[in-house]
Design a protein around this motif. Sequence first.
Motif, PDB file in Angstrom:
ATOM      1  N   GLY A 133       0.815  -1.211   0.000  1.00 38.28           N
ATOM      2  CA  GLY A 133       0.000   0.000   0.000  1.00 38.28           C
ATOM      3  C   GLY A 133       0.846   1.256   0.000  1.00 38.28           C
ATOM      4  N   VAL A 134       1.951   1.238   0.745  1.00 40.44           N
ATOM      5  CA  VAL A 134       2.861   2.388   0.764  1.00 40.44           C
ATOM      6  C   VAL A 134       3.516   2.549  -0.600  1.00 40.44           C
ATOM      7  CG1 VAL A 134       5.004   3.287   1.755  1.00 40.44           C
ATOM      8  CG2 VAL A 134       3.262   2.282   3.245  1.00 40.44           C
ATOM      9  N   PHE A 135       4.023   1.464  -1.172  1.00 44.24           N
ATOM     10  CA  PHE A 135       4.700   1.533  -2.473  1.00 44.24           C
ATOM     11  C   PHE A 135       3.762   1.992  -3.578  1.00 44.24           C
ATOM     12  CE2 PHE A 135       7.597  -1.990  -0.735  1.00 44.24           C
ATOM     13  CZ  PHE A 135       8.417  -1.050  -0.119  1.00 44.24           C
ATOM     14  N   ARG A 136       2.493   1.621  -3.474  1.00 41.90           N
ATOM     15  CA  ARG A 136       1.502   2.041  -4.482  1.00 41.90           C
ATOM     16  C   ARG A 136       0.951   3.434  -4.204  1.00 41.90           C
ATOM     17  NH1 ARG A 136      -2.451  -3.066  -5.780  1.00 41.90           N
ATOM     18  NH2 ARG A 136      -0.819  -4.628  -6.102  1.00 41.90           N
ATOM     19  N   ASN A 137       1.367   4.041  -3.081  1.00 45.48           N
ATOM     20  CA  ASN A 137       0.914   5.377  -2.696  1.00 45.48           C
ATOM     21  C   ASN A 137      -0.613   5.436  -2.592  1.00 45.48           C
ATOM     22  OD1 ASN A 137       1.550   7.925  -1.807  1.00 45.48           O
ATOM     23  ND2 ASN A 137       1.470   8.828  -3.844  1.00 45.48           N
ATOM     24  N   MET A 138      -1.173   4.449  -1.912  1.00 49.27           N
ATOM     25  CA  MET A 138      -2.627   4.362  -1.763  1.00 49.27           C
ATOM     26  C   MET A 138      -3.146   5.558  -0.969  1.00 49.27           C
ATOM     27  SD  MET A 138      -3.251   1.500  -3.354  1.00 49.27           S
ATOM     28  CE  MET A 138      -4.866   0.988  -2.858  1.00 49.27           C
ATOM     29  N   THR A 139      -4.418   5.888  -1.160  1.00 47.23           N
ATOM     30  CA  THR A 139      -4.993   7.062  -0.513  1.00 47.23           C
ATOM     31  C   THR A 139      -5.005   6.920   1.013  1.00 47.23           C
ATOM     32  OG1 THR A 139      -7.219   6.151  -0.783  1.00 47.23           O
ATOM     33  CG2 THR A 139      -6.442   7.699  -2.466  1.00 47.23           C
ATOM     34  N   GLU A 140      -5.095   5.697   1.515  1.00 46.50           N
ATOM     35  CA  GLU A 140      -5.074   5.457   2.955  1.00 46.50           C
ATOM     36  C   GLU A 140      -3.641   5.238   3.422  1.00 46.50           C
ATOM     37  OE1 GLU A 140      -6.400   3.313   0.762  1.00 46.50           O
ATOM     38  OE2 GLU A 140      -8.539   3.540   0.889  1.00 46.50           O
ATOM     39  N   LYS A 141      -2.700   6.007   2.895  1.00 48.22           N
ATOM     40  CA  LYS A 141      -1.281   5.739   3.114  1.00 48.22           C
ATOM     41  C   LYS A 141      -0.908   5.646   4.588  1.00 48.22           C
ATOM     42  CE  LYS A 141       3.263   6.960   1.469  1.00 48.22           C
ATOM     43  NZ  LYS A 141       4.037   7.746   0.540  1.00 48.22           N
ATOM     44  N   ARG A 142      -1.459   6.487   5.444  1.00 48.83           N
ATOM     45  CA  ARG A 142      -1.100   6.429   6.864  1.00 48.83           C
ATOM     46  C   ARG A 142      -1.457   5.078   7.461  1.00 48.83           C
ATOM     47  NH1 ARG A 142      -3.382  11.244  10.037  1.00 48.83           N
ATOM     48  NH2 ARG A 142      -2.546   9.977  11.715  1.00 48.83           N
ATOM     49  N   SER A 143      -2.602   4.527   7.077  1.00 48.69           N
ATOM     50  CA  SER A 143      -2.999   3.212   7.584  1.00 48.69           C
ATOM     51  C   SER A 143      -2.084   2.122   7.043  1.00 48.69           C
ATOM     52  CB  SER A 143      -4.451   2.912   7.212  1.00 48.69           C
ATOM     53  OG  SER A 143      -5.308   3.832   7.863  1.00 48.69           O
ATOM     54  N   PHE A 144      -1.659   2.245   5.787  1.00 43.54           N
ATOM     55  CA  PHE A 144      -0.735   1.267   5.225  1.00 43.54           C
ATOM     56  C   PHE A 144       0.634   1.369   5.891  1.00 43.54           C
ATOM     57  CE2 PHE A 144      -3.752   1.131   1.616  1.00 43.54           C
ATOM     58  CZ  PHE A 144      -3.915  -0.249   1.542  1.00 43.54           C
ATOM     59  N   ILE A 145       1.069   2.583   6.202  1.00 45.84           N
ATOM     60  CA  ILE A 145       2.339   2.757   6.917  1.00 45.84           C
ATOM     61  C   ILE A 145       2.254   2.086   8.290  1.00 45.84           C
ATOM     62  CG2 ILE A 145       3.825   4.456   8.066  1.00 45.84           C
ATOM     63  CD1 ILE A 145       3.255   6.329   5.659  1.00 45.84           C
ATOM     64  N   THR A 146       1.124   2.272   8.967  1.00 48.96           N
ATOM     65  CA  THR A 146       0.933   1.636  10.273  1.00 48.96           C
ATOM     66  C   THR A 146       0.994   0.117  10.140  1.00 48.96           C
ATOM     67  OG1 THR A 146      -0.387   3.482  11.080  1.00 48.96           O
ATOM     68  CG2 THR A 146      -0.653   1.376  12.226  1.00 48.96           C
ATOM     69  N   ALA A 147       0.306  -0.437   9.138  1.00 50.79           N
ATOM     70  CA  ALA A 147       0.329  -1.890   8.930  1.00 50.79           C
ATOM     71  C   ALA A 147       1.743  -2.368   8.626  1.00 50.79           C
ATOM     72  CB  ALA A 147      -0.624  -2.270   7.794  1.00 50.79           C
ATOM     73  N   TRP A 148       2.455  -1.625   7.798  1.00 53.10           N
ATOM     74  CA  TRP A 148       3.829  -1.981   7.442  1.00 53.10           C
ATOM     75  C   TRP A 148       4.708  -2.007   8.703  1.00 53.10           C
ATOM     76  CZ3 TRP A 148       7.206   1.567   3.821  1.00 53.10           C
ATOM     77  CH2 TRP A 148       8.358   0.885   3.428  1.00 53.10           C
ATOM     78  N   PHE A 149       4.625  -0.929   9.491  1.00 50.81           N
ATOM     79  CA  PHE A 149       5.424  -0.831  10.706  1.00 50.81           C
ATOM     80  C   PHE A 149       5.042  -1.904  11.721  1.00 50.81           C
ATOM     81  CE2 PHE A 149       5.899   0.748  15.055  1.00 50.81           C
ATOM     82  CZ  PHE A 149       7.271   0.899  15.098  1.00 50.81           C
ATOM     83  N   LYS A 150       3.745  -2.062  11.981  1.00 54.13           N
ATOM     84  CA  LYS A 150       3.289  -3.033  12.974  1.00 54.13           C
ATOM     85  C   LYS A 150       3.572  -4.464  12.517  1.00 54.13           C
ATOM     86  CE  LYS A 150       1.735  -0.218  16.072  1.00 54.13           C
ATOM     87  NZ  LYS A 150       2.376  -0.081  17.369  1.00 54.13           N
ATOM     88  N   GLY A 151       3.451  -4.715  11.219  1.00 56.36           N
ATOM     89  CA  GLY A 151       3.792  -6.031  10.692  1.00 56.36           C
ATOM     90  C   GLY A 151       5.264  -6.340  10.886  1.00 56.36           C
ATOM     91  N   THR A 152       6.121  -5.353  10.628  1.00 52.20           N
ATOM     92  CA  THR A 152       7.558  -5.520  10.824  1.00 52.20           C
ATOM     93  C   THR A 152       7.861  -5.785  12.297  1.00 52.20           C
ATOM     94  OG1 THR A 152       8.041  -4.040   8.983  1.00 52.20           O
ATOM     95  CG2 THR A 152       9.814  -4.409  10.551  1.00 52.20           C
ATOM     96  N   HIS A 153       7.269  -4.973  13.171  1.00 48.76           N
ATOM     97  CA  HIS A 153       7.489  -5.127  14.610  1.00 48.76           C
ATOM     98  C   HIS A 153       7.019  -6.501  15.088  1.00 48.76           C
ATOM     99  CE1 HIS A 153       7.815  -4.135  18.832  1.00 48.76           C
ATOM    100  NE2 HIS A 153       6.568  -4.566  18.982  1.00 48.76           N
TER     101      HIS A 153
END
Length: 113
Positions: free
Chosen positions: A36-56
């Motif tokens: 979602g972050v790489f595709r620059n989706m409109t819900e980018k903040r939520s995708f960033i959160t998922a990316w970060f939380k998934g990594t953690h």
Amino acid sequence: MKANLFDPVAAWDALPADLQRRIGIAALVFSVGAEGVFRNMTEKRSFITAWFKGTHSLSAWARRANLLPPDGLRLPDLEALGLSPCPRCGCAETVRWTEDGLCRPCADERGQT
């Protein structure tokens, strides 16, 4: 170099089913968030959160399974992902290989280009 690599296939196969499930779910959350972050989706903040939380979460479960030792972390064997890593450094550059099978940076360091 292969003898010193972390074998993700053997590590995965040795995990109990509950840890495989938790790590698998975390990997999917990470993947969807990153995409979602790489595709620059409109819900980018939520995708960033998922990316970060998934990594953690991936790191936390891997530590709990003793896959990330604090004093002996090894590079993973990328052949488990179907990649052919450089025999010298272990990277998996896909477009810059020299004739002798080294990645371009390793070949440059050895003066082989």
